[in-house]
Scaffold this motif. Structure first.
Motif, PDB file in Angstrom:
ATOM      1  N   ASP A   2      16.329 -10.690  27.090  1.00 21.60           N
ATOM      2  CA  ASP A   2      15.246 -10.178  26.803  1.00 21.60           C
ATOM      3  C   ASP A   2      14.784 -11.572  26.161  1.00 21.60           C
ATOM      4  O   ASP A   2      15.278 -11.743  24.638  1.00 21.60           O
ATOM      5  N   GLU A  50      -0.060  -6.667  27.304  1.00 14.69           N
ATOM      6  CA  GLU A  50       0.591  -6.164  27.924  1.00 14.69           C
ATOM      7  C   GLU A  50       0.357  -6.187  29.432  1.00 14.69           C
ATOM      8  O   GLU A  50      -1.069  -6.557  29.751  1.00 14.69           O
ATOM      9  N   ARG A  92       5.868  -7.790  34.950  1.00 19.00           N
ATOM     10  CA  ARG A  92       5.224  -6.923  34.359  1.00 19.00           C
ATOM     11  C   ARG A  92       5.469  -7.960  32.655  1.00 19.00           C
ATOM     12  O   ARG A  92       7.118  -7.542  32.681  1.00 19.00           O
ATOM     13  N   ARG A  93       5.063  -7.762  31.606  1.00 19.15           N
ATOM     14  CA  ARG A  93       5.744  -7.851  30.385  1.00 19.15           C
ATOM     15  C   ARG A  93       4.655  -7.524  29.310  1.00 19.15           C
ATOM     16  O   ARG A  93       3.369  -7.252  29.761  1.00 19.15           O
ATOM     17  N   ARG A  94       4.743  -7.102  27.993  1.00 13.71           N
ATOM     18  CA  ARG A  94       4.987  -6.805  26.962  1.00 13.71           C
ATOM     19  C   ARG A  94       4.929  -7.687  26.078  1.00 13.71           C
ATOM     20  O   ARG A  94       6.126  -8.595  25.946  1.00 13.71           O
ATOM     21  N   ARG A 136       8.390 -17.058  28.279  1.00 17.38           N
ATOM     22  CA  ARG A 136       7.988 -16.150  30.016  1.00 17.38           C
ATOM     23  C   ARG A 136       8.753 -16.614  30.649  1.00 17.38           C
ATOM     24  O   ARG A 136      10.273 -16.975  30.374  1.00 17.38           O
TER      25      ARG A 136
END
Length: 440
Positions: free
Chosen positions: A111, A160, A172-174, A296
């Motif tokens: 995380d 996002e 996917r990422r925010r 990332r």
């Protein structure tokens, strides 16, 4: 409305159905809010939401990369049809294809804390309060009677994205980011109007410095420029402030791209394994920094992000290699662009480094100039302060530092313990010996 991952999946399936052999689809959405304040009044409030889709198509050995902001299903159908037709008109390129699926494997189970869960709690009243507080702090510094103007800004973003490849990758990422800053203009007795700035930004609002700290820093920096003069020409020791040293580091890292190497536009061509700097040049690329501005889990091609050494004790160890130019060069890919830079830091603060420096110049900013990525030659305007007997003395400006990067980095003699937090480069104070500085 469908979420971004669904939209990307649908577009990828549509591309395959319309004749593409392979496709990569990236969908994104971002909301940005900014408050601008100037000299006691609100200057601008802006809020913008953008969305779009990028499509890489591989059709009969041909390749095209296109984008659209119209995500309606009927519009996407026309867009994909037109894009496939466009790809068929282009010349074949045997190196253009999706990455080997094996490169998607090994993604870290971490995380990275890229999204502040309390982002939605920031309201218009608080943004305005911060913008005003920055100016109040700037105008409270000693010497503030010389301040002509103070401009401040407070901004935040929520972004996002989703990425889908037809050969097996989905991601996917925010993320959020928050920034505050100030620019202060002062009046010099000779009529000039020097400017200085300060800023702070982070993924989480709690990591951003207070408006009072930023305002005070900007005011003090601007007042400190009063009386600046052109210094004497010399070959001298040069300390570069951590906020400014990113300009030099950027010129060192840009020629590390595989595209620059393949196109013969890099002074570092053929230098992997060679010593290109002093032993103090020791930098890793680390995509897994918690809350890092460049962090990332995967890169723009879906490749699993991994730390790797770039320079070790002055020796160039790695290049930034995407899959396309990796195939052209016949070398394995690393990643196409940098994430966060992790420096092997020294143990001393900037003040301690200046005390050891004795006499020289502290560069606090670069103004104009150029750096040639092919030859390594550079010539940059600088401003800063003379250092005399280890302490800051008079401000200097309208000077120029020049040389060649292959020589400059071998003159690196000290690295500070102060990485600049508000850039993914995270550059510390850097000290060089025997640098050519032109002035009077």
């Amino acid at each position: 409305m469908k979420d971004l991952l669904e939209i990307a999946r649908d577009a990828a399936a549509l591309a395959r159905g319309r004749g593409a052999d392979e496709a990569a689809v990236g969908a994104y959405r971002a909301r940005h809010v900014e408050v601008a304040w100037r000299d006691g009044r609100l200057e601008k409030v802006s809020e913008a939401t953008t969305r779009g889709l990028g499509l890489d198509l591989y059709v009969d050995g041909r390749y095209v990369s296109v984008g659209t902001s119209d995500l309606r299903p009927e519009a996407l159908e026309r867009f994909v049809d037109d894009s496939v037709a466009l790809a068929r008109t282009l010349a074949p390129d045997p190196h253009r294809r999706l990455p080997d699926p094996g490169l998607y494997q090994g993604q870290a189970d971490l995380d990275l804390e890229l999204e502040d869960p309390h982002h939605g709690a920031l309201d218009a009243a608080e943004r305005r309060r911060q913008a005003e507080a920055i100016e109040t702090a700037a105008r409270a510094v000693p010497g503030a009677h010389a301040i002509l103007s103070v401009s401040t800004s407070v901004s935040d973003s929520l972004s996002e994205s989703a990425l889908v490849h037809t050969n097996g990758f989905e991601g996917r990422r925010r993320g959020t980011d928050f920034w505050i800053g100030a620019e202060v203009t002062v009046k010099d007795p000779d009529g000039r109007r020097p400017e200085e700035y300060a800023s702070s930004g982070a993924r989480h609002r709690s990591d951003v410095e207070s408006p009072e700290v930023i305002g005070r820093r900007a005011g003090e920096r601007a007042v400190g420029r009063i009386g600046s003069r052109k210094g004497e020409s010399a070959v001298t020791a040069l300390a570069v402030d951590n906020r400014a040293s990113g300009r030099l580091v950027g010129a060192l890292f840009a020629p590390l791209s595989a595209s620059a190497i393949q196109q013969k536009r890099s002074y570092l061509e053929g230098k992997v394994g060679a010593e290109v700097g002093s032993a103090l040049l020791d930098v890793r690329d680390d995509p897994h920094v918690r809350r890092g501005l460049g962090s990332r889990l995967y890169d723009g091609e879906g490749l699993a992000a991994r730390p790797f050494p770039v320079f070790e004790r002055g020796v160039l160890r790695s290049l930034y290699v995407d899959t396309y130019y990796g195939r052209k060069l016949g070398v394995p890919p690393t990643t196409g662009r940098s994430s966060n830079l992790a420096w092997k830091l020294g143990e001393r603060s900037q003040a301690a480094l200046l005390a050891e420096l004795g006499d020289g110049v502290l560069v606090t900013g670069f103004l104009g100039g150029n750096s040639n990525g092919t030859t390594g030659d550079f010539s940059l305007g600088v401003r800063g302060f003379r250092v005399r007997a280890g302490a800051l003395a008079e401000p200097v400006g309208e000077m120029n530092v020049s040389g060649n990067h292959l020589e400059l980095w071998k003159r690196l003699v000290a690295v500070g313990n102060d990485p600049y937090r508000y850039s993914a480069m995270r550059t510390p104070t850097l000290v060089f010996e025997g640098v050519q500085l032109a002035g009077t």
